[in-house]
Design a protein around this motif. Sequence first.
Motif, mmCIF file in Angstrom:
data_model
loop_
_atom_site.group_PDB
_atom_site.id
_atom_site.type_symbol
_atom_site.label_atom_id
_atom_site.label_comp_id
_atom_site.label_asym_id
_atom_site.label_seq_id
_atom_site.Cartn_x
_atom_site.Cartn_y
_atom_site.Cartn_z
ATOM 1 N N UNK B 22 0.705 -0.993 -0.064
ATOM 2 C CA UNK B 22 0.099 -0.186 0.193
ATOM 3 C C UNK B 22 1.031 0.862 0.374
ATOM 4 N N UNK B 23 1.205 1.392 -1.044
ATOM 5 C CA UNK B 23 2.619 3.287 -1.257
ATOM 6 C C UNK B 23 1.681 4.233 -1.082
ATOM 7 N N UNK B 24 0.944 4.145 0.355
ATOM 8 C CA UNK B 24 0.545 5.314 0.326
ATOM 9 C C UNK B 24 0.378 6.455 1.874
ATOM 10 N N UNK B 25 1.788 6.330 1.197
ATOM 11 C CA UNK B 25 3.024 7.205 2.375
ATOM 12 C C UNK B 25 2.879 8.636 2.333
ATOM 13 N N UNK B 26 2.051 9.364 2.699
ATOM 14 C CA UNK B 26 2.384 11.301 3.083
ATOM 15 C C UNK B 26 3.483 11.389 3.861
ATOM 16 N N UNK B 27 4.381 12.034 3.935
ATOM 17 C CA UNK B 27 5.340 13.178 4.673
ATOM 18 C C UNK B 27 4.587 14.069 4.943
ATOM 19 N N UNK B 28 4.472 14.100 6.184
ATOM 20 C CA UNK B 28 4.184 16.070 6.384
ATOM 21 C C UNK B 28 5.640 16.891 6.671
ATOM 22 N N UNK B 29 5.237 18.093 7.494
ATOM 23 C CA UNK B 29 6.072 19.125 7.263
ATOM 24 C C UNK B 29 7.028 19.243 8.136
ATOM 25 N N UNK B 30 7.621 18.806 8.265
ATOM 26 C CA UNK B 30 9.315 18.929 9.799
ATOM 27 C C UNK B 30 9.520 19.742 10.046
ATOM 28 N N UNK B 31 9.807 19.425 11.934
ATOM 29 C CA UNK B 31 9.404 20.549 12.315
ATOM 30 C C UNK B 31 10.324 19.989 14.236
ATOM 31 N N UNK B 32 11.066 21.494 14.501
ATOM 32 C CA UNK B 32 12.215 21.255 15.282
ATOM 33 C C UNK B 32 11.321 20.934 16.764
ATOM 34 N N UNK B 33 11.752 19.930 17.839
ATOM 35 C CA UNK B 33 10.878 19.777 18.949
ATOM 36 C C UNK B 33 12.024 19.946 19.917
ATOM 37 N N UNK B 34 11.693 20.440 21.163
ATOM 38 C CA UNK B 34 12.662 20.280 22.318
ATOM 39 C C UNK B 34 13.054 18.878 22.552
ATOM 40 N N UNK B 35 13.473 18.491 23.178
ATOM 41 C CA UNK B 35 14.097 16.846 23.223
ATOM 42 C C UNK B 35 14.216 17.185 24.853
ATOM 43 N N UNK B 36 13.105 17.840 25.192
ATOM 44 C CA UNK B 36 12.720 17.293 27.447
ATOM 45 C C UNK B 36 11.600 16.559 26.837
ATOM 46 N N UNK B 37 10.661 16.348 26.030
ATOM 47 C CA UNK B 37 9.607 15.693 25.418
ATOM 48 C C UNK B 37 9.787 15.122 24.380
ATOM 49 N N UNK B 38 9.920 14.027 24.494
ATOM 50 C CA UNK B 38 10.781 12.990 22.771
ATOM 51 C C UNK B 38 9.525 12.612 22.955
#
Lengths: 123, 149
Positions: B22-38
Amino acid sequence: MLKLMVVDDSNIIRSKICRAHNADKFEIVATATDGAEAIAFFEMHHPQVVTMDLTMPNIDGIECIARLAAINPEVLILVVSALSDQATGIEALEKGASGFLLKPFSENDLRAALDELTEHLND
Amino acid sequence: MTEDKLQIFIDGVVRYFEHTADNDMRVGTPYLASNADPISMDYTGIIGISGNNKGCVYFTAPKIMLKHLMMSLGEPDTSEANMIDLVGEVANTISGNARRELGKDFMISVPVVVSGAPSKIHLPSEMRSYVVPAVWRSYSAAVVICLQA
């Protein structure tokens, strides 16, 4: 029939190779989860063809290829790995591998790679 | 981390899912996140990175997605052991494929898999991670890249 050994630390990949290989041409004689197990099974079952992962615990794939090739220089080793850099491919070939299949792969990709690897044995 | 380097991992995610039925993949917009709350879902496959880059790359996904992904890959055994194996293998494949561009000195470890609690994922607190959201069928997963250049 050619004796085939499958070496990969992933059960999913071992299972995929066991399912997808051409059963008219290959008989799976062993599956190994790391390099140390592969060397032991190699000496026990004497496979002519080996599929070999590279990133594995204990003895890694590159070291394992060298050890298997030292035991039997005639063995045909198909590297099946996600490591896609040219230097790793060249190193594997220098140690004794005969082919390279990049992960992720389809069942057709695997069959084609094994056929190409063993083509000369049909002559 | 540069945009080019981030794109290498995005391409790796897309390439992995192209090999599913099922080649139905969507990649969302990457974002930066704090490592304090992975970010963490049911299972997480973590690859330690050493050499020219240091840190980790991990793939985290819900149980139901992994189960369907296994079926899509033709694997009949959808046990928990295989789900753990699969999440590690996805992380390994995405990280390993990155060596085409990043070279042999992008050294990757064997996968470590953790289940559930984000507290089990230890990331350097002084850094932030890039999160690449990935939606396959209707399931949301993520690839997280935490690298010291």
